[in-house]
Design a protein around this motif. Structure first.
Motif, PDB file in Angstrom:
ATOM      1  N   HIS A 147       0.811  -1.221   0.000  1.00 21.15           N
ATOM      2  CA  HIS A 147       0.000   0.000   0.000  1.00 21.15           C
ATOM      3  C   HIS A 147       0.841   1.266   0.000  1.00 21.15           C
ATOM      4  CE1 HIS A 147       0.490   1.638   4.090  1.00 21.15           C
ATOM      5  NE2 HIS A 147       0.787   0.388   4.381  1.00 21.15           N
ATOM      6  N   ASP A 148       2.059   1.176   0.504  1.00 21.50           N
ATOM      7  CA  ASP A 148       2.925   2.356   0.578  1.00 21.50           C
ATOM      8  C   ASP A 148       4.007   2.366  -0.507  1.00 21.50           C
ATOM      9  OD1 ASP A 148       4.357   0.236   1.614  1.00 21.50           O
ATOM     10  OD2 ASP A 148       4.943   1.271   3.458  1.00 21.50           O
ATOM     11  N   ALA A 149       3.869   1.509  -1.516  1.00 22.91           N
ATOM     12  CA  ALA A 149       4.814   1.480  -2.640  1.00 22.91           C
ATOM     13  C   ALA A 149       4.057   1.250  -3.946  1.00 22.91           C
ATOM     14  CB  ALA A 149       5.877   0.400  -2.413  1.00 22.91           C
ATOM     15  N   LEU A 150       3.060   2.073  -4.182  1.00 21.20           N
ATOM     16  CA  LEU A 150       2.244   1.941  -5.399  1.00 21.20           C
ATOM     17  C   LEU A 150       3.031   2.389  -6.620  1.00 21.20           C
ATOM     18  CD1 LEU A 150      -1.087   3.460  -4.019  1.00 21.20           C
ATOM     19  CD2 LEU A 150      -0.474   1.040  -4.221  1.00 21.20           C
ATOM     20  N   PRO A 151       2.709   1.854  -7.798  1.00 23.57           N
ATOM     21  CA  PRO A 151       3.411   2.238  -9.017  1.00 23.57           C
ATOM     22  C   PRO A 151       2.856   3.532  -9.632  1.00 23.57           C
ATOM     23  CG  PRO A 151       1.819   0.570  -9.546  1.00 23.57           C
ATOM     24  CD  PRO A 151       1.777   0.754  -8.046  1.00 23.57           C
ATOM     25  N   THR A 152       1.972   4.202  -8.903  1.00 15.34           N
ATOM     26  CA  THR A 152       1.352   5.434  -9.390  1.00 15.34           C
ATOM     27  C   THR A 152       1.090   6.364  -8.217  1.00 15.34           C
ATOM     28  OG1 THR A 152      -0.539   6.360 -10.582  1.00 15.34           O
ATOM     29  CG2 THR A 152      -0.979   4.443  -9.225  1.00 15.34           C
ATOM     30  N   ASP A 153       1.086   7.654  -8.518  1.00 15.78           N
ATOM     31  CA  ASP A 153       0.664   8.622  -7.502  1.00 15.78           C
ATOM     32  C   ASP A 153      -0.643   9.290  -7.930  1.00 15.78           C
ATOM     33  OD1 ASP A 153       1.553  10.231  -9.551  1.00 15.78           O
ATOM     34  OD2 ASP A 153       2.926  11.398  -8.322  1.00 15.78           O
ATOM     35  N   GLU A 154      -1.324   8.668  -8.881  1.00 11.89           N
ATOM     36  CA  GLU A 154      -2.594   9.177  -9.379  1.00 11.89           C
ATOM     37  C   GLU A 154      -3.608   9.235  -8.236  1.00 11.89           C
ATOM     38  OE1 GLU A 154      -5.643   8.054 -12.938  1.00 11.89           O
ATOM     39  OE2 GLU A 154      -3.519   7.669 -13.233  1.00 11.89           O
ATOM     40  N   SER A 155      -4.156  10.412  -8.010  1.00 12.75           N
ATOM     41  CA  SER A 155      -5.030  10.616  -6.856  1.00 12.75           C
ATOM     42  C   SER A 155      -6.277   9.733  -6.883  1.00 12.75           C
ATOM     43  CB  SER A 155      -5.416  12.088  -6.722  1.00 12.75           C
ATOM     44  OG  SER A 155      -6.200  12.489  -7.823  1.00 12.75           O
ATOM     45  N   SER A 156      -6.776   9.398  -8.072  1.00 10.28           N
ATOM     46  CA  SER A 156      -7.969   8.552  -8.125  1.00 10.28           C
ATOM     47  C   SER A 156      -7.697   7.152  -7.559  1.00 10.28           C
ATOM     48  CB  SER A 156      -8.508   8.451  -9.552  1.00 10.28           C
ATOM     49  OG  SER A 156      -7.633   7.726 -10.379  1.00 10.28           O
TER      50      SER A 156
END
Length: 187
Positions: free
Chosen positions: A165-174
């Motif tokens: 959960h703290d290493a997602l491949p995106t920072d897209e807010s959606s």
């Protein structure tokens, strides 16, 4: 895997009922709920269908581990971005929740458990259908699956993978807002 019997009644009426039952926690979600309900009032017969020109409801869901430490995302083939599972509501879907459940099964290949109730709404422009601009009025749910199981990559994605959960491949807010919601509900 069939949709559980307690998820069904019919797409048009259920879209309206589900959105009316949703109790948003912030003003942005209140405004989106109002917009989605107004859309359905203007398009009572097809506001949920991809045949509705210009905008239509969609159903998506974030799949996560029971403790929300792991999140399943797919790399969308058309959009080229890491996203939650989801898509169009089909005429054979009986409810919004059922559509999100079906999409989760189809796009992940995993047995999932749907957490009842809408958790988030999002409106975004997409390259969909013959009318431009077209907006997906996305109704979002939370689903749980076992992160030890390997997902299946389908036709609509390049890859489907579990991420911390703290290493997602995106920072897209959606996507990140859904992860935050999942953690607030499950942790």
């Amino acid at each position: 895997m069939p949709v559980p019997a307690d998820i069904g009644v019919g797409p048009g009426a259920d879209c309206l009922a589900a959105l009316e039952a949703y109790a948003p926690a912030d003003s942005t979600q209140v405004d989106l709920r109002r917009q989605f309900l107004a859309h359905l009032a203007r398009h009572p017969d097809d506001g949920w269908s991809r045949t509705c020109p210009g905008a239509h409801l969609t159903a998506s869901g974030l799949i996560c581990s029971p403790d929300a430490d792991q999140v399943l995302l797919l790399h969308h083939r058309k959009l080229g971005r890491w996203l939650q599972v989801g898509g169009h509501i089909e005429p054979t879907d009986t409810t919004l929740a059922g559509a999100a459940y079906r999409e989760a099964l189809e796009e992940s290949g995993l047995p999932v458990r749907l957490i009842p109730g809408i958790v988030h709404l999002d409106s975004h422009e997409v390259p969909c259908g013959p009318v431009r601009s077209c907006f997906h009025l996305d109704v979002r749910y939370l689903l749980v699956a076992d992160p030890r199981l390997a997902p299946v990559t389908g036709d609509e994605s390049h890859s489907v993978r579990w991420f911390p959960h703290d290493a997602l491949p995106t920072d897209e807010s959606s996507v990140t807002v859904l992860v935050d919601i999942a953690r607030s509900i499950l942790v």
